[in-house]
Design a protein around this motif. Sequence first.
Motif, PDB file in Angstrom:
ATOM      1  N   GLU A 261       0.808  -1.216   0.000  1.00 28.27           N
ATOM      2  CA  GLU A 261       0.000   0.000   0.000  1.00 28.27           C
ATOM      3  C   GLU A 261       0.843   1.268   0.000  1.00 28.27           C
ATOM      4  O   GLU A 261       0.317   2.370  -0.164  1.00 28.27           O
ATOM      5  N   ALA A 262       2.152   1.135   0.148  1.00 27.44           N
ATOM      6  CA  ALA A 262       3.034   2.302   0.283  1.00 27.44           C
ATOM      7  C   ALA A 262       3.134   3.082  -1.018  1.00 27.44           C
ATOM      8  O   ALA A 262       2.905   2.562  -2.115  1.00 27.44           O
ATOM      9  N   THR A 263       3.485   4.357  -0.884  1.00 30.39           N
ATOM     10  CA  THR A 263       3.828   5.178  -2.032  1.00 30.39           C
ATOM     11  C   THR A 263       5.347   5.280  -2.130  1.00 30.39           C
ATOM     12  O   THR A 263       6.081   4.934  -1.206  1.00 30.39           O
ATOM     13  N   ALA A 264       5.810   5.766  -3.274  1.00 33.77           N
ATOM     14  CA  ALA A 264       7.250   5.879  -3.494  1.00 33.77           C
ATOM     15  C   ALA A 264       7.872   6.848  -2.488  1.00 33.77           C
ATOM     16  O   ALA A 264       7.264   7.843  -2.096  1.00 33.77           O
ATOM     17  N   SER A 265       9.102   6.550  -2.072  1.00 36.80           N
ATOM     18  CA  SER A 265       9.818   7.404  -1.128  1.00 36.80           C
ATOM     19  C   SER A 265      10.403   8.611  -1.843  1.00 36.80           C
ATOM     20  O   SER A 265      10.708   8.556  -3.037  1.00 36.80           O
ATOM     21  N   PRO A 266      10.567   9.735  -1.141  1.00 40.02           N
ATOM     22  CA  PRO A 266      11.233  10.899  -1.746  1.00 40.02           C
ATOM     23  C   PRO A 266      12.652  10.561  -2.186  1.00 40.02           C
ATOM     24  O   PRO A 266      13.303   9.678  -1.624  1.00 40.02           O
ATOM     25  N   VAL A 267      13.115  11.249  -3.211  1.00 45.73           N
ATOM     26  CA  VAL A 267      14.481  11.073  -3.694  1.00 45.73           C
ATOM     27  C   VAL A 267      15.385  12.054  -2.955  1.00 45.73           C
ATOM     28  O   VAL A 267      15.185  13.270  -3.020  1.00 45.73           O
ATOM     29  N   ILE A 268      16.375  11.532  -2.247  1.00 49.80           N
ATOM     30  CA  ILE A 268      17.266  12.362  -1.434  1.00 49.80           C
ATOM     31  C   ILE A 268      18.683  12.253  -1.969  1.00 49.80           C
ATOM     32  O   ILE A 268      19.191  11.144  -2.180  1.00 49.80           O
ATOM     33  N   ILE A 269      19.322  13.374  -2.217  1.00 50.34           N
ATOM     34  CA  ILE A 269      20.704  13.426  -2.668  1.00 50.34           C
ATOM     35  C   ILE A 269      21.584  13.915  -1.514  1.00 50.34           C
ATOM     36  O   ILE A 269      21.320  14.956  -0.917  1.00 50.34           O
ATOM     37  N   GLY A 270      22.639  13.168  -1.217  1.00 55.10           N
ATOM     38  CA  GLY A 270      23.534  13.524  -0.119  1.00 55.10           C
ATOM     39  C   GLY A 270      23.093  12.846   1.181  1.00 55.10           C
ATOM     40  O   GLY A 270      22.107  12.103   1.209  1.00 55.10           O
ATOM     41  N   PRO A 271      23.814  13.080   2.294  1.00 56.05           N
ATOM     42  CA  PRO A 271      25.011  13.945   2.348  1.00 56.05           C
ATOM     43  C   PRO A 271      26.229  13.247   1.741  1.00 56.05           C
ATOM     44  O   PRO A 271      26.336  12.034   1.784  1.00 56.05           O
ATOM     45  N   PHE A 272      27.105  14.025   1.141  1.00 53.22           N
ATOM     46  CA  PHE A 272      28.306  13.481   0.531  1.00 53.22           C
ATOM     47  C   PHE A 272      29.478  13.427   1.516  1.00 53.22           C
ATOM     48  O   PHE A 272      30.535  12.899   1.203  1.00 53.22           O
ATOM     49  N   PHE A 273      29.287  14.014   2.710  1.00 50.35           N
ATOM     50  CA  PHE A 273      30.275  13.901   3.775  1.00 50.35           C
ATOM     51  C   PHE A 273      29.520  14.056   5.092  1.00 50.35           C
ATOM     52  O   PHE A 273      28.410  14.612   5.105  1.00 50.35           O
ATOM     53  N   PRO A 274      30.031  13.543   6.175  1.00 53.07           N
ATOM     54  CA  PRO A 274      29.312  13.622   7.463  1.00 53.07           C
ATOM     55  C   PRO A 274      28.917  15.052   7.799  1.00 53.07           C
ATOM     56  O   PRO A 274      29.731  15.973   7.763  1.00 53.07           O
ATOM     57  N   GLY A 275      27.650  15.228   8.073  1.00 49.17           N
ATOM     58  CA  GLY A 275      27.140  16.547   8.401  1.00 49.17           C
ATOM     59  C   GLY A 275      26.898  17.434   7.202  1.00 49.17           C
ATOM     60  O   GLY A 275      26.510  18.597   7.352  1.00 49.17           O
ATOM     61  N   GLY A 276      27.100  16.872   5.985  1.00 50.79           N
ATOM     62  CA  GLY A 276      26.923  17.655   4.773  1.00 50.79           C
ATOM     63  C   GLY A 276      25.458  17.898   4.453  1.00 50.79           C
ATOM     64  O   GLY A 276      24.553  17.340   5.095  1.00 50.79           O
ATOM     65  N   PRO A 277      25.202  18.733   3.447  1.00 53.32           N
ATOM     66  CA  PRO A 277      23.823  19.095   3.108  1.00 53.32           C
ATOM     67  C   PRO A 277      23.073  17.923   2.480  1.00 53.32           C
ATOM     68  O   PRO A 277      23.646  17.047   1.849  1.00 53.32           O
ATOM     69  N   VAL A 278      21.761  17.952   2.678  1.00 52.80           N
ATOM     70  CA  VAL A 278      20.861  16.964   2.099  1.00 52.80           C
ATOM     71  C   VAL A 278      19.868  17.697   1.202  1.00 52.80           C
ATOM     72  O   VAL A 278      19.276  18.700   1.618  1.00 52.80           O
ATOM     73  N   THR A 279      19.721  17.198  -0.011  1.00 52.18           N
ATOM     74  CA  THR A 279      18.795  17.812  -0.960  1.00 52.18           C
ATOM     75  C   THR A 279      17.661  16.848  -1.269  1.00 52.18           C
ATOM     76  O   THR A 279      17.907  15.708  -1.674  1.00 52.18           O
ATOM     77  N   VAL A 280      16.427  17.276  -1.050  1.00 46.83           N
ATOM     78  CA  VAL A 280      15.263  16.481  -1.438  1.00 46.83           C
ATOM     79  C   VAL A 280      14.946  16.843  -2.888  1.00 46.83           C
ATOM     80  O   VAL A 280      14.338  17.875  -3.168  1.00 46.83           O
ATOM     81  N   LEU A 281      15.419  15.974  -3.788  1.00 42.33           N
ATOM     82  CA  LEU A 281      15.266  16.268  -5.208  1.00 42.33           C
ATOM     83  C   LEU A 281      13.831  16.071  -5.677  1.00 42.33           C
ATOM     84  O   LEU A 281      13.350  16.766  -6.552  1.00 42.33           O
ATOM     85  N   ASP A 282      13.151  15.082  -5.076  1.00 44.01           N
ATOM     86  CA  ASP A 282      11.767  14.813  -5.445  1.00 44.01           C
ATOM     87  C   ASP A 282      10.986  14.467  -4.193  1.00 44.01           C
ATOM     88  O   ASP A 282      11.251  13.445  -3.554  1.00 44.01           O
TER      89      ASP A 282
END
Length: 708
Positions: free
Chosen positions: A272-293
């Motif tokens: 019944e679940a829907t698709a999870s958001p697409v998350i880019i990063g973090p590329f290093f500990p504590g780095g930024p996270v981008t919710v692409l979708d």
Amino acid sequence: MVLRKSIFGLAVLAASQISVAQGLGQRTNAIEEVVVSGVAGSGSRTAPSLQEARAELERIPGGIGFVESSDFLDDFAQSLGDTLVFTPGIFADTSAQRENRISLRGSGLNSSYERRGLTVLRDGVPITRASGSTEFQEMDPLSVHYLEVYKGANGLRYGAASLGGAVNIVTATGRTVEPGASLRVEAGSDDTRRSNLSLAAAGEQVDGYLTVTRLNSDGYREHSEVDSEYLFGNIGVQLSDALESRFYFTALRDTFELAGSLSRETALEDREATASPVIIGPFFPGGPVTVLDPGPVADDWDRNLEVVRFANRTVYRFENVQLDAGAWYSYRGLDHAITRFAGIIDHEETEWGVFSELSGTSQLANLPLDWVVGARHNRGDNDAKTFENNSGREGALRTRQDQESRNTVVYSQADLRVRDDLSVVAALQYLRSTRDNDAVLNATAGEVDHRQFNPRLGLLWDAADDVQVFVNASRGFEPPSMTDLTSGGALPFTELSAQRAWTLEVGTRGQRGPLSWDVAIYRSWLNNEMLDFGAPGARGFVSFTDNAEDTIHQGLEAGWDVAIARDALERQGLALTWRNALTVNDFYFDDDDTYSHNKLAGVPDVLYVSELRLSHARWYAGVSVRRVPSGPYVDFANTERTPGYTLLGLNLGWQVSESISLFASAENLEDEHYIANITTVADQSQENSNIYTPGQGRAFFAGISLSY
């Protein structure tokens, strides 16, 4: 089962099935004598009766199918795929509520949306667009009288030369069904409700038919609600004994939410679940996270379609020649919100087309000859735009393209009876398709022009009164669709080659005592097969199409019916029928530089469907099974495949009175968790994409039909 080395293994397997198969793909009995015109069910010049349609199909030396509405209305059929379950060679799955992926002989192995590889027509007029794509949800099963399936090049007179062939949906008319009114109301799981009203009338010169359907459902997944309205009607005018003209009208509004694809684990454990958001990063500990979708709920992924279609077909019979001509016009509006990457797709498309066909009987060297000569042309113009998807709202215009698609088909066929029991059927088709993409804003212009002559030669042997054997060889041709070339506007225009194939097919169909059968084996040698790849990421940000080099498609299509204890049960007023359809697929690369001899991803190797039904004049009860021993590969590298599954179903019906009937059905009785659809990728072991769509769980539906 290994069938890769040659078609010989398929021939041996087919031979073992000949004594237990079925004719014309669906519950076939001997062709009855056609009743006279004017009686309900007898048909007319523009609307052949069931008996006439069957007789016409019997003259084709190749794979065919015939499906009456009574074969699928017992179940809760929502889409075209649901009507073709017992047609050998077809694999249909569910990618979204009311949306199917239909593959016949491996056609369109996994076109991600706007399907290709199968030409769909309504009463001989294409539903498949001039651009080459088909929206299967443009068809309402409750408006169907019967369906004709022409596998591969057997459908060349309908402009089909693709691997899949053509499906012609024939609707009811005032002369093919009983006059009067009928009301059908259904309800079931996931707050599903469907109602249908049909009216039919016939006078001495004029007849008419009208059907209206409304469907609402919450869907079996979160964010998968459906709201659909469908109107279809036709009016026939018999201007003289030799001349008849019929006018058709279709209006459709179909909206449904999209839940997106999941990871393999989630699809099997939390359908019944829907698709999870697409998350880019973090590329290093504590780095930024981008919710692409943000995902399907936040961005309101959906697919909203509006269609209006007008058509005319006119038939004039004189001497031993018949002229069949017509025209159509359609408007199609699409509002399709999808990922942030793809944006919101907005299409407004108009299409028109004309066709003309001459057919007749004559003699050649004192031998009976049936012949057909015809042509058809259609053109579609699409204002294709994409907008930013801002949390489900239409943002800035990102791309715009003026798309023009044209198709011209000229064909001829001769059926020469060289002996009383042997016919030679030769046909030739010329097909030209052009796709012109004119860039208006932030798009890439491009044009492709594909053309080819497609011959077909077949032999049809009437081995006995109710037994036929056939063999044919044909050349296939499928130009890329506009969607293939542009990825719906998400990617720049990419020039693709047309898919070409040679196919050899042998088979038999017929009836002997309690057994009826339809068995065919085939082998196709393909060049430039169009394959679909999902880009890495959740649900695939976008799917794109590319040409393979050489591939092989070969398979077995076997259907058989058995009337169990027929004589004994008939004396009790009963009938027990065992219906079966077996499809064996063996599709693979032929010494590819990248994939060697790997199997093609997208469809399973084996599909078996069976039903056992006990019938009485007033009631029936049936149990069915759908068995996929092992699911398809999800990638062309062959690193992962989906698990197999077995689905059990049940349907019941009771004719309360002449005008009242009750019916009910149950699907997936054991509540099995399985994967219904995938998006094919290159190498899942490297990409780890969310490409899986879960199948529906246990569901119940029931309804009542009132007629007057």
